[in-house]
Motif scaffolding. Structure first.
Motif, short mmCIF file in Angstrom:
data_model
loop_
_atom_site.label_atom_id
_atom_site.label_comp_id
_atom_site.label_asym_id
_atom_site.label_seq_id
_atom_site.Cartn_x
_atom_site.Cartn_y
_atom_site.Cartn_z
N UNK A 21 0.82 -1.21 0.00
CA UNK A 21 0.00 0.00 0.00
C UNK A 21 0.86 1.27 0.00
N UNK A 22 2.02 1.20 0.63
CA UNK A 22 2.90 2.37 0.60
C UNK A 22 3.46 2.59 -0.80
N UNK A 23 3.74 1.50 -1.51
CA UNK A 23 4.16 1.62 -2.90
C UNK A 23 3.06 2.23 -3.75
N UNK A 24 1.84 1.72 -3.55
CA UNK A 24 0.70 2.21 -4.33
C UNK A 24 0.44 3.69 -4.07
N UNK A 25 0.72 4.14 -2.86
CA UNK A 25 0.50 5.54 -2.50
C UNK A 25 1.49 6.46 -3.18
N UNK A 26 2.74 6.01 -3.32
CA UNK A 26 3.79 6.91 -3.78
C UNK A 26 4.28 6.63 -5.20
N UNK A 27 3.94 5.48 -5.75
CA UNK A 27 4.43 5.13 -7.08
C UNK A 27 3.23 4.88 -7.99
N UNK A 28 3.06 5.69 -9.01
CA UNK A 28 1.86 5.61 -9.84
C UNK A 28 1.96 4.59 -10.97
N UNK A 29 3.15 4.00 -11.16
CA UNK A 29 3.32 3.07 -12.27
C UNK A 29 4.27 1.95 -11.84
#
Length: 335
Positions: A21-29
């Motif tokens: 979820x932290x990746x999904x929050x900060x990385x859009x691709x």
């Protein structure tokens, strides 16, 4: 698109979800490939239908070479053995141009794209422990940390990766022997053994309990910013490695090995987001229902169950003031 892979079992499910979820929050691709190390973990991940995730069942991942060494290694040692093979499996199975292995107990605070871009034309990215001198364990734990490694699908990248896979299959144990330790000491000479290896320079990649003493942190513009105490270099915190963070029997958390001190601001800015992310992940798993088994055992022998999941709610509200939660309450960071 950035491609990542990781592996974990049910005991680390909440950590893995928090990391995702932290990746999904900060990385859009991005896309994350997860090797689920038991059936319950696999079932839970499939039921969650995470948008940027491909779930890989253990039976589909394991090959003859891995199965041949599995019984002779502890669960921890086998996970270490599989780290390199996870990267290789994802690159070859999904025809990826690159893949970054990430530990499940990381949390991202900013887009890791900057770390990939730092590689330039290099084919392998490794991260140094950057030990604070008084905690230096390079001689036993290695100069570099298997927490965040990128391999490109190039001749140089695959040469290094295939060598590492073979080395881990031959020997990967939780002990020092012939200058080897687990899967990690193998990396010590990579900058001279292989071509195209880049050691990460960005200070925001790889902050952990063993080096956090070298930095101060503050919130600026909604981002966690770090400053190196020597040199006063400022940087965005990209990810933090929550080594030794664990659930405990007193309805609380153990933040780190007590060897590593933490300041009030470090707890508030770095550990509080992780606590809240774990609570959200536990709630997410709870919502799946009774088909997801309630009891899991960690490698340290601590049982994690729904009772603890519920108790965390009370913990955050201030009902429990046990030994491992005192520092939270004395700083009042959940008020």
């Amino acid at each position: 698109m950035l491609k990542f892979c990781t592996l974990f079992n049910s005991a680390y499910l909440s950590r893995g979800l928090a990391m995702y979820h932290s990746l999904a929050k900060h990385c859009d691709d991005f896309h994350l490939y997860i090797v689920a190390f038991d059936e319950d973990c696999c079932d839970a991940l499939l039921a969650l239908q995470l948008k940027h995730v491909s779930v890989i069942a253990l039976k589909d991942f394991e090959n003859e070479a891995l199965l041949a060494v599995k019984m002779g290694r502890t669960p921890t040692e086998y996970c270490w053995t599989c780290s390199s093979s996870t990267i290789k499996y994802c690159i070859e199975t999904y025809q990826l141009d690159h893949c970054t292995y990430v530990d499940a107990d990381l949390l991202f605070f900013n887009n890791p794209k900057v770390l990939y871009e730092e590689m330039g034309d290099q084919s392998v990215l490794i991260t140094s422990h950057r030990f604070t001198p008084c905690f230096d364990q390079s001689a036993t734990s290695g100069i570099y940390c298997v927490q965040y490694l990128t391999f490109k699908n190039t001749a140089e990248g695959m040469t290094a990766l295939n060598w590492w896979v073979d080395a881990c299959l031959e020997w990967c144990f939780c002990k020092m022997e012939d200058n080897k330790f687990g899967d990690q000491k193998y990396l010590d000479d990579w900058t001279t053994r292989f071509k195209g290896v880049h050691v990460l320079e960005h200070l925001g990649g790889g902050v952990a309990p063993w080096n956090i003493q070298q930095y101060s942190f503050k919130l600026k513009g909604g981002k966690v910013r770090g400053t190196a105490l020597s040199g006063k270099t400022d940087f965005d915190l990209i990810f933090y490695h929550y080594h030794a963070f664990a659930y405990t029997w007193n309805n609380s958390y153990r933040l780190t090995d007590e060897t590593y001190p933490l300041t009030k601001s470090q707890i508030k800015l770095i550990y509080k987001p992780f606590v809240l992310a774990l609570l959200k992940a536990e709630t997410e798993v709870e919502a799946l229902g009774e088909h997801v088994r309630a009891y899991k055992r960690t490698e340290e022998g601590i049982w994690i169950n729904r009772v603890i999941g519920r108790a965390l709610v009370f913990f955050l509200r201030g009902f429990y003031k046990q030994y491992y939660s005192k520092r939270f309450f004395q700083y009042g960071i959940f008020n």
